[in-house]
Motif scaffolding. Sequence first.
Motif, PDB file in Angstrom:
ATOM      1  N   GLY A 167       0.796  -1.227   0.000  1.00  0.00           N
ATOM      2  CA  GLY A 167       0.000   0.000   0.000  1.00  0.00           C
ATOM      3  C   GLY A 167       0.824   1.270   0.000  1.00  0.00           C
ATOM      4  N   LEU A 204      -1.574  -1.692  -3.844  1.00  0.00           N
ATOM      5  CA  LEU A 204      -2.784  -1.851  -3.042  1.00  0.00           C
ATOM      6  C   LEU A 204      -3.224  -0.476  -2.568  1.00  0.00           C
ATOM      7  N   ASP A 205      -4.514  -0.281  -2.486  1.00  0.00           N
ATOM      8  CA  ASP A 205      -5.056   0.984  -2.002  1.00  0.00           C
ATOM      9  C   ASP A 205      -4.623   1.211  -0.555  1.00  0.00           C
ATOM     10  N   GLN A 212      -6.119   2.736   1.881  1.00  0.00           N
ATOM     11  CA  GLN A 212      -7.212   2.476   2.813  1.00  0.00           C
ATOM     12  C   GLN A 212      -7.364   0.970   3.067  1.00  0.00           C
ATOM     13  N   THR A 213      -7.188   0.167   2.051  1.00  0.00           N
ATOM     14  CA  THR A 213      -7.271  -1.281   2.213  1.00  0.00           C
ATOM     15  C   THR A 213      -6.113  -1.796   3.061  1.00  0.00           C
ATOM     16  N   LEU A 242      -6.900  -0.956   6.603  1.00  0.00           N
ATOM     17  CA  LEU A 242      -7.988  -1.810   7.078  1.00  0.00           C
ATOM     18  C   LEU A 242      -7.453  -3.191   7.450  1.00  0.00           C
ATOM     19  N   ARG A 243      -6.524  -3.702   6.659  1.00  0.00           N
ATOM     20  CA  ARG A 243      -5.913  -4.991   6.994  1.00  0.00           C
ATOM     21  C   ARG A 243      -5.107  -4.904   8.279  1.00  0.00           C
TER      22      ARG A 243
END
Length: 95
Positions: free
Chosen positions: A21, A27-28, A30-31, A34-35
């Motif tokens: 990320g 990868l976004d 925000q994702t 979140l992970r």
Amino acid sequence: MARFSTLFLALLIASPALYAGFVTHDLDTQTALLRLLIAVPVAAIMLAVFRVVTRDYGKTAEEKPPAEATGGEPLKAEAVAGEPFPQRRAEDNNG
């Protein structure tokens, strides 16, 4: 849940997502975050199980809970396996 060990393990678990990320941008962002948030309670559960399993390791008899917690009497067991083996002496083998 906000112990250093929990947050470190969560960071370790989520490190591939965070790398993707923030470094490679595959990868976004925000994702990836979140992970990381999902990894925090997972790490807390993993470490809690580890602490429960290793809680009595290395304690002496004085530090362990008293026998009253197990019903008052220590457990006694007797194993019977049939006829005992005859004992051999060194003199029996010489002759």
